[in-house]
Scaffold this motif. Structure first.
Motif, PDB file in Angstrom:
ATOM      1  N   PHE A  16       0.829  -1.363  -0.033  1.00 23.65           N
ATOM      2  CA  PHE A  16      -0.031   0.034  -0.026  1.00 23.65           C
ATOM      3  C   PHE A  16       0.905   1.253  -0.036  1.00 23.65           C
ATOM      4  CE2 PHE A  16      -3.252  -3.132   1.392  1.00 23.65           C
ATOM      5  CZ  PHE A  16      -4.079  -2.798   0.899  1.00 23.65           C
ATOM      6  N   VAL A  17       0.624   2.176  -0.712  1.00 21.91           N
ATOM      7  CA  VAL A  17       1.116   3.398  -0.809  1.00 21.91           C
ATOM      8  C   VAL A  17       0.152   4.401  -0.087  1.00 21.91           C
ATOM      9  CG1 VAL A  17       2.110   5.290  -2.301  1.00 21.91           C
ATOM     10  CG2 VAL A  17       2.086   2.950  -3.070  1.00 21.91           C
ATOM     11  N   LEU A  18       0.671   4.893   0.989  1.00 22.60           N
ATOM     12  CA  LEU A  18      -0.262   5.719   1.759  1.00 22.60           C
ATOM     13  C   LEU A  18      -0.652   7.090   1.094  1.00 22.60           C
ATOM     14  CD1 LEU A  18       1.287   5.055   5.430  1.00 22.60           C
ATOM     15  CD2 LEU A  18      -0.853   3.908   4.117  1.00 22.60           C
ATOM     16  N   THR A  19      -1.793   7.392   1.343  1.00 21.14           N
ATOM     17  CA  THR A  19      -2.259   8.709   0.711  1.00 21.14           C
ATOM     18  C   THR A  19      -1.777   9.910   1.965  1.00 21.14           C
ATOM     19  OG1 THR A  19      -4.305   8.799   2.035  1.00 21.14           O
ATOM     20  CG2 THR A  19      -4.440   8.044  -0.311  1.00 21.14           C
ATOM     21  N   PRO A  20      -1.653  11.028   1.568  1.00 23.90           N
ATOM     22  CA  PRO A  20      -1.135  12.212   2.656  1.00 23.90           C
ATOM     23  C   PRO A  20      -2.031  11.986   3.931  1.00 23.90           C
ATOM     24  CG  PRO A  20      -1.392  13.027   0.527  1.00 23.90           C
ATOM     25  CD  PRO A  20      -1.969  11.885   0.352  1.00 23.90           C
ATOM     26  N   ALA A  73      -2.720  10.823   9.506  1.00 29.44           N
ATOM     27  CA  ALA A  73      -3.421  10.084  10.849  1.00 29.44           C
ATOM     28  C   ALA A  73      -2.431   9.195  11.307  1.00 29.44           C
ATOM     29  CB  ALA A  73      -4.586   9.139  10.128  1.00 29.44           C
ATOM     30  N   LEU A  74      -1.554   8.470  10.810  1.00 26.43           N
ATOM     31  CA  LEU A  74      -0.650   7.556  11.214  1.00 26.43           C
ATOM     32  C   LEU A  74       0.349   8.222  12.006  1.00 26.43           C
ATOM     33  CD1 LEU A  74      -0.261   4.853   8.674  1.00 26.43           C
ATOM     34  CD2 LEU A  74      -0.814   4.449  10.864  1.00 26.43           C
ATOM     35  N   ALA A  75       0.841   9.501  11.847  1.00 25.21           N
ATOM     36  CA  ALA A  75       1.774  10.165  12.239  1.00 25.21           C
ATOM     37  C   ALA A  75       1.387  10.692  13.702  1.00 25.21           C
ATOM     38  CB  ALA A  75       2.285  11.522  11.447  1.00 25.21           C
ATOM     39  N   ALA A  92      -7.274  11.197  21.468  1.00 27.38           N
ATOM     40  CA  ALA A  92      -8.287  10.584  20.617  1.00 27.38           C
ATOM     41  C   ALA A  92      -8.376  10.992  19.453  1.00 27.38           C
ATOM     42  CB  ALA A  92      -9.579  10.706  21.609  1.00 27.38           C
ATOM     43  N   LEU A  93      -8.744  10.215  18.357  1.00 27.47           N
ATOM     44  CA  LEU A  93      -8.510  10.695  17.138  1.00 27.47           C
ATOM     45  C   LEU A  93      -9.753  10.220  16.350  1.00 27.47           C
ATOM     46  CD1 LEU A  93      -6.908  11.918  14.365  1.00 27.47           C
ATOM     47  CD2 LEU A  93      -6.214   9.460  14.310  1.00 27.47           C
ATOM     48  N   SER A  95     -12.155   4.060   2.114  1.00 23.99           N
ATOM     49  CA  SER A  95     -11.289   5.332   2.111  1.00 23.99           C
ATOM     50  C   SER A  95      -9.959   4.852   2.683  1.00 23.99           C
ATOM     51  CB  SER A  95     -11.958   6.593   2.698  1.00 23.99           C
ATOM     52  OG  SER A  95     -12.185   6.138   3.991  1.00 23.99           O
ATOM     53  N   GLY A  96      -9.787   3.916   3.035  1.00 30.34           N
ATOM     54  CA  GLY A  96      -8.441   3.470   3.442  1.00 30.34           C
ATOM     55  C   GLY A  96      -8.379   3.520   5.029  1.00 30.34           C
ATOM     56  N   LYS A  97      -9.570   3.615   5.555  1.00 31.49           N
ATOM     57  CA  LYS A  97      -9.413   3.490   6.992  1.00 31.49           C
ATOM     58  C   LYS A  97      -8.709   2.363   7.727  1.00 31.49           C
ATOM     59  CE  LYS A  97     -13.564   4.251   7.695  1.00 31.49           C
ATOM     60  NZ  LYS A  97     -14.983   4.526   7.973  1.00 31.49           N
ATOM     61  N   THR A  98      -9.253   1.000   7.049  1.00 31.59           N
ATOM     62  CA  THR A  98      -8.840   0.054   7.592  1.00 31.59           C
ATOM     63  C   THR A  98      -7.058  -0.335   7.639  1.00 31.59           C
ATOM     64  OG1 THR A  98     -10.859  -1.046   6.906  1.00 31.59           O
ATOM     65  CG2 THR A  98      -9.043  -2.614   7.797  1.00 31.59           C
ATOM     66  N   GLU A  99      -6.858   0.423   6.479  1.00 30.57           N
ATOM     67  CA  GLU A  99      -5.216   0.399   6.424  1.00 30.57           C
ATOM     68  C   GLU A  99      -4.497   1.016   7.377  1.00 30.57           C
ATOM     69  OE1 GLU A  99      -3.378  -1.549   4.651  1.00 30.57           O
ATOM     70  OE2 GLU A  99      -1.491  -0.782   5.019  1.00 30.57           O
ATOM     71  N   ILE A 100      -5.216   2.352   7.944  1.00 30.51           N
ATOM     72  CA  ILE A 100      -4.700   3.019   9.018  1.00 30.51           C
ATOM     73  C   ILE A 100      -4.850   2.041  10.261  1.00 30.51           C
ATOM     74  CG2 ILE A 100      -4.947   5.069  10.550  1.00 30.51           C
ATOM     75  CD1 ILE A 100      -6.166   6.456   7.875  1.00 30.51           C
ATOM     76  N   TYR A 101      -5.601   1.475  10.471  1.00 25.57           N
ATOM     77  CA  TYR A 101      -5.816   0.743  11.677  1.00 25.57           C
ATOM     78  C   TYR A 101      -4.714  -0.343  11.630  1.00 25.57           C
ATOM     79  CZ  TYR A 101     -11.135   2.132  11.444  1.00 25.57           C
ATOM     80  OH  TYR A 101     -12.095   2.931  11.386  1.00 25.57           O
TER      81      TYR A 101
END
Ligand SMILES: [Zn+2]
Ligand SMILES: [Zn+2]
Length: 804
Positions: free
Chosen positions: A260-264, A269-271, A284-285, A293-299
């Protein structure tokens, strides 16, 4: 000997017991113990140490410890205490809700038939009730005394005198004890010449399978118990018991496309999450983004970061049906490090998963709301996906909200809490405004499926007299066209327990309470319109006060009725229905979804159950049969809920290659909510909704405690409600709680009677949490006195979600 509090799930208060011998030195909180209570023995959980007891109190010692180690980490004790305090409920109930079920060991009084009783049943001329009772005892081989009615107990006493039945103490063991399995392995004297020739095949088999489950061996050789004993005695084989691990993890459903290439936005979010994890501070975020929209990839990446720091991960989804998807994604990344906790597991499976988490073997827990209580010692990341979903609130017993408690647990364990949703709850978005959480909005990825086209259908145009069709002509044509093209249709109907709405079919007007702005509901027996919050009442008018026309009509549709009508309209189509009546368990739910997936179903009709998270590439048409029912729900969250439901329903259309279309039928297409829905502008809707909440003082500008008074006797319920209301108002006057505390009611609940129980309600509303809690605490204090001997119960619900 040291004194400790023991929490017994069925009691309102902890009790003091002595901890015997050297047990006092090992870690104590959370250990399961057997303690004497009145003349019985029951299961309890060791709690805090007590220094002294009141001098006149008789303290008994703990009978025994049921496990070597505690059932939850000591670090969770403050969390449990917080919950009991906030939701105004006993700690026992908190533990009962949090811990895996089926662990209670207790002693009970059992009634069984004697030999003399058996003879009497056969030979004597008995009265009918005697025969029934003795017969029942014979069939069930004894039964708990508590399960008999008072009359039956009197009869048992009499029969006891005759020596036909007897009472004795019996033990109820854990229902969820781990399952054991017998295994066979070759013994010390395992040699061919020691076997009789007829058993050579057995010898050969065991030579190649030196250790295997007995059941497996018996599949090849029908060995009797006696023969097995002989083989063991001769030392040819040995037997042992092994713990059977029951792992509920399913098959991986799909393969992950990567890397996966992360979007900005994902990077951002990950930072934020990474910083919180590293600093070990609560944070809390809110991730505001649609499915896809790629939320699961962030999780997933956040989970990896937490695990790398030696911390653990908790992921909550609102419904069992959404677990397989999340599980599959996580399993591809984390393999066997995942545990599942949800109500679809058997007690045994649940305990097994619980213990693996407790031992630290499974640092990633995925589950529904009850997984919030997973025994993780150091959760670093807590994810609440689809955070707006009302399923996070438990509607009975301990009425907690897992989304709210996730934030609390996060704070107590210095974790990062990520709330994800395409349509976050108004309260959550307001936290952002108060700077109580970070916010990252993720736009839908470019090149992904196009947003579906949304058509509003004005039902007023298709009215015939006071009648109107279930499917408007445009929707009917669209369904027909879809059928011809071999594509699938979802028809969505919002229906819950109580489903009638009074409106004008000429102008779309509904009746609202002038005090609360909530929709008035129609009471058939009084022919009146009533506000279930403040009690405002008015007669149902003959003609519409808004347009003067004769268009007033009660609107109410059931899925069953819709199914019937559709079958008549489209006799060639395969129509399926999904609602509370057709779906009784997880299996039924999957079966219906599977048929849609396999394209066996042409049209699926259902309640909100069908709108959640499923991807059906061939569903290209979604019809919302009546947006009015949801929009005019007598609840201040009606607008928020409707937006969320419509967005979710629309999200089901066109998930594959084919573009989707959505038809929304309503009598009130001018309602501002539809403008926002059509433009996919949730933040615009939020701003408008917030203004309404501010104007009428609803959450997030106030907090609520809902008080339900229920019982079998209508007049007693009314009497207790009135007394409670009067006393509360008097208390408010004395302490000058006015105007910061509003007391609304008592009034009949929207569902005034369920299963023979009459229900009234009272609502406490205040912007001051402390004041509200004081008032609610007062009710708890009065409860016993007010309800004793009345057959009436008072149920408090802090931060209610459903006020039916
Ligand atoms: Zn009202
Ligand atoms: Zn009208």
């Amino acid at each position: 000997m040291p004194l400790h509090q023991v929490i017994i799930p069925s009691l309102k208060q902890p009790l003091l017991y002595e901890v015997p011998g050297d047990e006092g030195r090992s870690p104590l909180i959370g250990r399961r113990v057997l303690v004497p209570l009145r003349k019985k023995s029951v299961t309890g959980y060791l709690w805090e140490r007590a220094e002294t007891a009141a001098p006149d109190l008789e303290i008994k010692p703990i009978l025994r410890f049921l496990d070597e180690t505690p059932l939850f980490p000591e670090a969770m004790a403050p969390f449990f205490s917080w919950i009991a305090d906030y939701y105004l409920c006993p700690l026992g109930l908190v533990l009962k809700t949090a811990l895996p079920p089926g662990l209670a060991v207790f002693e009970f009084q059992k009634v069984s038939l004697t030999a003399e009783g058996k003879r009497a049943l056969k030979e004597e001329a008995l009265a009918q009730e005697e025969r029934n009772l003795l017969g029942a005892l014979l069939r069930s081989r004894g039964r708990a005394l508590a399960r008999f009615s008072p009359e039956e107990r009197r009869l048992i006493k009499e029969l006891g005198k005759k020596g036909w039945v007897r009472e004795l103490k019996a033990w109820q063991k854990e229902k969820a004890s781990p399952r054991k399995e017998k295994w066979v392995r070759t013994g010390p004297c395992f040699e061919k010449n020691r076997f009789p020739p007829k058993d050579f095949p057995l010898f050969d088999f065991l030579s190649t399978h030196p250790t295997l489950p007995l059941q497996e061996l018996r599949r090849h050789f029908p060995l009797s118990h006696q023969r097995l004993t002989t083989l063991v005695r001769k030392g040819l084989i040995e037997m042992e018991e092994r713990l059977l691990s029951s792992d509920p993890l399913g098959e991986v459903i799909f393969e992950e496309k990567g890397p996966f290439v992360l979007t900005p936005h994902q990077e951002e979010a990950l930072a934020l999450i990474g910083r919180g994890l590293k600093e070990k501070t609560y944070q809390a975020l809110l991730l505001h983004g649609a499915t896809g929209s790629g939320k699961t990839e962030i999780y997933l990446q956040a989970a990896e970061a937490a695990l790398n720091l030696g911390r653990q991960v908790l992921v909550l989804v609102p419904e069992i049906g959404l677990i397989p998807l999340m599980e599959a994604r996580f399993r591809l990344r984390f393999g066997g490090r995942i545990a599942l906790l949800h109500s679809g597991l058997t007690d045994r499976e649940r305990l097994d998963q619980w213990q693996k988490v407790l031992k630290g073997e499974r640092p990633v827990v995925i589950g529904t709301r009850s997984a919030l209580f997973a025994p993780l010692t150091d959760p670093g990341l807590i994810v609440v996906d689809e955070e707006h979903d009302p399923s996070y609130k438990q509607g009975e017993h301990l009425r907690y909200n897992a989304r709210d408690l996730a934030l609390v647990r996060g704070r107590l364990s210095s974790a990062v809490v990520v709330l994800g949703s395409a349509t976050p709850s108004i309260t959550t978005l307001y936290l952002r405004k108060q700077k109580k959480l970070e916010y990252v909005g993720i736009p839908k990825r470019v090149g992904h499926q196009a947003l579906p086209e949304i058509h509003l259908i004005d039902m007023k145009e298709y009215r015939k007299g006071r009648q109107f069709p279930i499917l408007s002509p445009p929707l009917r044509e669209a369904v027909e066209k879809n059928l011809k093209e071999g594509k699938q249709t979802l028809l969505f109907l919002n229906r819950r327990g109580f489903d009638t709405l009074v409106l004008c079919t000429l102008c779309g007007a509904v009746f609202r309470c002038r005090n609360c702005s909530l929709t008035l509901t129609h009471h058939v027996h009084t022919r009146n319109l009533l506000c279930h919050t403040c009690g405002f009442e008015m007669p149902l008018p003959e003609s519409c006060p808004s347009c003067g026309g004769p268009g007033i009509k009660t609107l109410g549709l059931g899925t069953e009725k819709v199914e019937k009508e559709l079958s008549a309209l489209f006799p060639q189509a395969v129509i399926d229905r999904m609602d509370r009546d057709t779906v009784t368990g997880r299996r039924a739910y999957y079966r219906i979804l599977k048929r849609v997936e396999e394209r066996k179903t042409d049209i699926l009709i259902g309640t909100q159950m069908i709108t959640k998270g499923h991807d059906f590439p061939w569903v290209t048409l979604v019809g919302v049969l009546s947006a009015d029912l949801s929009l005019n729900w007598p609840d201040f969250r009606a607008g928020e809920r409707t937006y969320q439901l419509l967005a979710q329903a629309a999200g089901r259309a066109g998930r594959g290659l084919h573009p989707g279309t959505v038809f929304i039928q309503t009598f009130n297409p001018e309602h501002s909510i539809f403008r926002y829905v059509k433009n996919h502008d949730y933040l615009g809707f939020y701003r408008q909704e917030l203004q309404f909440r501010r104007d009428f003082g609803y959450p997030p500008f106030s907090r609520l405690v809902h008080c339900l008074i229920q019982g079998n006797n209508e007049s007693r319920v009314a009497e207790v409600s009135e007394r409670l209301g009067d006393r509360l108002r008097e208390e408010a006057r004395t302490h000058r709680w006015d105007p910061l505390l509003e007391i609304l009611g008592p009034v009949p609940a929207p569902i005034a009677k369920i299963k023979g129980r009459h229900r009234r309600q009272l609502l406490l509303k205040s912007p001051h949490l402390r004041l509200l809690r004081r008032a609610a605490g007062t009710i708890v204090g009065w409860e016993k006195e007010l309800t004793q001997g009345q057959g009436v119960r008072i149920v408090l619900d802090v931060d209610p979600v459903d006020m039916l």
